[in-house]
Design a protein around this motif. Sequence first.
Motif, short mmCIF file in Angstrom:
data_model
loop_
_atom_site.label_atom_id
_atom_site.label_comp_id
_atom_site.label_asym_id
_atom_site.label_seq_id
_atom_site.Cartn_x
_atom_site.Cartn_y
_atom_site.Cartn_z
N ARG A 112 -5.65 10.06 8.17
CA ARG A 112 -5.76 9.18 9.05
C ARG A 112 -7.20 8.65 9.12
O ARG A 112 -7.39 7.40 9.54
CB ARG A 112 -5.35 9.66 10.36
N THR A 113 -8.06 9.44 8.67
CA THR A 113 -9.55 8.99 8.78
C THR A 113 -10.19 8.44 7.56
O THR A 113 -11.17 7.90 7.44
CB THR A 113 -10.28 9.96 9.22
N ASP A 114 -9.33 8.79 6.24
CA ASP A 114 -9.97 8.52 5.01
C ASP A 114 -9.09 7.44 4.37
O ASP A 114 -8.01 7.68 3.95
CB ASP A 114 -10.16 9.64 4.15
N PRO A 115 -9.27 6.39 4.07
CA PRO A 115 -8.41 5.18 3.38
C PRO A 115 -8.14 5.56 1.90
O PRO A 115 -7.20 5.14 1.35
CB PRO A 115 -9.07 3.84 3.47
N ASP A 116 -8.75 6.51 1.47
CA ASP A 116 -8.33 6.91 -0.09
C ASP A 116 -7.63 7.80 -0.11
O ASP A 116 -7.34 8.61 -1.26
CB ASP A 116 -9.75 7.20 -0.85
N VAL A 117 -6.94 8.55 1.08
CA VAL A 117 -6.21 9.74 1.03
C VAL A 117 -4.73 9.25 1.59
O VAL A 117 -4.94 8.56 2.63
CB VAL A 117 -6.71 10.79 1.90
N THR A 118 -3.66 9.76 1.08
CA THR A 118 -2.34 9.41 1.44
C THR A 118 -1.43 10.63 1.67
O THR A 118 -1.74 11.57 0.93
CB THR A 118 -1.70 8.31 0.37
N LEU A 119 -0.78 10.54 2.89
CA LEU A 119 -0.18 11.56 3.07
C LEU A 119 1.33 11.24 3.35
O LEU A 119 1.61 10.26 4.13
CB LEU A 119 -0.52 12.54 4.54
N LEU A 120 2.40 12.03 2.64
CA LEU A 120 3.62 11.62 2.64
C LEU A 120 4.37 12.90 3.05
O LEU A 120 4.10 13.88 2.62
CB LEU A 120 4.24 11.35 1.21
N TYR A 121 5.38 12.77 3.87
CA TYR A 121 6.29 13.89 4.06
C TYR A 121 7.68 13.53 3.51
O TYR A 121 8.22 12.39 3.44
CB TYR A 121 6.62 13.74 5.64
N LEU A 122 8.06 14.59 2.80
CA LEU A 122 9.29 14.48 1.83
C LEU A 122 10.47 15.33 2.20
O LEU A 122 10.08 16.53 2.87
CB LEU A 122 8.81 15.00 0.38
N ASP A 123 11.56 14.96 2.01
CA ASP A 123 12.79 15.77 2.44
C ASP A 123 14.03 15.15 1.79
O ASP A 123 13.83 14.06 1.35
CB ASP A 123 12.77 16.11 3.98
N GLU A 124 15.15 15.80 1.81
CA GLU A 124 16.31 15.47 1.36
C GLU A 124 17.41 15.36 2.54
O GLU A 124 17.34 16.43 3.36
CB GLU A 124 16.88 16.20 0.24
N ASP A 192 2.80 5.33 -8.34
CA ASP A 192 2.37 3.78 -8.76
C ASP A 192 2.07 2.89 -7.33
O ASP A 192 1.35 2.18 -7.54
CB ASP A 192 3.63 3.40 -9.33
N CYS A 193 2.84 3.37 -6.41
CA CYS A 193 2.54 2.66 -5.24
C CYS A 193 1.26 2.77 -4.44
O CYS A 193 0.66 1.90 -4.01
CB CYS A 193 3.59 2.99 -3.96
N TYR A 194 0.66 4.07 -4.82
CA TYR A 194 -0.58 4.33 -4.03
C TYR A 194 -1.47 4.72 -5.08
O TYR A 194 -2.20 5.77 -5.24
CB TYR A 194 -0.39 5.44 -3.22
N SER A 195 -1.59 3.74 -6.07
CA SER A 195 -2.64 3.98 -7.12
C SER A 195 -4.05 4.02 -7.16
O SER A 195 -4.75 4.45 -7.59
CB SER A 195 -2.08 2.90 -8.33
N GLY A 196 -4.41 3.49 -6.04
CA GLY A 196 -5.97 3.53 -5.55
C GLY A 196 -6.25 4.87 -4.75
O GLY A 196 -7.39 5.13 -4.46
N ALA A 197 -5.15 5.51 -4.65
CA ALA A 197 -5.61 6.90 -3.65
C ALA A 197 -6.31 7.92 -4.50
O ALA A 197 -5.91 8.15 -5.54
CB ALA A 197 -4.15 7.37 -3.03
N ARG A 198 -7.16 8.53 -3.98
CA ARG A 198 -7.87 9.45 -4.73
C ARG A 198 -7.07 10.89 -4.47
O ARG A 198 -7.00 11.70 -5.64
CB ARG A 198 -9.28 9.96 -3.67
N VAL A 199 -6.35 11.14 -3.46
CA VAL A 199 -5.30 12.19 -3.58
C VAL A 199 -4.19 11.90 -2.85
O VAL A 199 -4.26 10.93 -1.79
CB VAL A 199 -6.12 13.52 -2.89
#
Length: 314
Positions: A112-124, A192-199
């Motif tokens: 939420r504070t670093d634009p180079d970080v993406t967080l995803l919640y995964l489930d099935e 591919d969608c978040y290719s610019g993310a550091r992590v």
Amino acid sequence: MPLCISRKDAGGSPLFPPEHSSEEEAREEVLRLVRRTPRSMGLDRTRWTLGLLARKMEAIGDIPDSITRGGFSKLLGRLGISYKRGRQRMRSPDPDYEEKRQYAAERLQEARTDPDVTLLYLDECGYEKIPSLDRGYEAKGEKQPTAAPSQSSNQQMRVAACLNATTGTVHARRAEETGRQVLLDLYREVVDCYSGARVIYVVQDNWPVHYHADIIGQLEPQQWPWPFKVPGNWPEVSSGATAKDPLPIQIVGLPTYAPWLNPIEKLWRYLKQEVVHLHQEENFAPLHDHVDAFLDQFADGSQHLLRCVGLLPN
């Protein structure tokens, strides 16, 4: 510290002087006691009675020795504490529950504070050709909403999806089985969608397939502080070649049996409420189309969805 609160200045009766520093502190102190089992405090009971609770608080110096049961009952009422029926609750058996919950919360704050970080919640999630039952409108009386099963045999479908914690974007893949290949394809899509993310952090539950060596072997070295739990007879190293370009994904595991910590669970509930429960499709293909259309509406993100799953305030 005395629990009693004087309200003389507010025009109330100072039932139990001296004052506590605040009513909220007094309330929390009482709740810390009532939420413990009496047996943990040397009493041979599973539940508190009003008298036992008053005597225990007298013994630790939180209320005067002269207090009556009626007076103590009034004090509890003043603090917003009442005697009520219990209910069942889910509890994670994970001994590292608090530490893992805090770790996931810190990664969310980082995203939420670093634009180079993406967080995803995964489930099935799974759904069936035979409609699932739920509430619906019908005439009063014995008649109920109906869900007519197909005359052909039942079929099942699975959906694997990732929910972006800050944009509400949903990445989903539908398949009859959500195995290793489906998960790897989903990982590659989000990279591919978040290719610019550091992590890219992926928060997920403890389904062993999530931690299969063939999946972990395609990711960059993991920083997760706890061991990944998989069956003992599973391979420890990937059966395929080591990835030349490992995916920049860091796995964040949730505590064992703690689905309430994964907001995407509420997306599945939303999907079933809108599309799956009491559906009237006789064939499976139209239902797939409806499921796909529902998930596709979040392909570009959705503040509404973030609010629905609890990632935005109301």
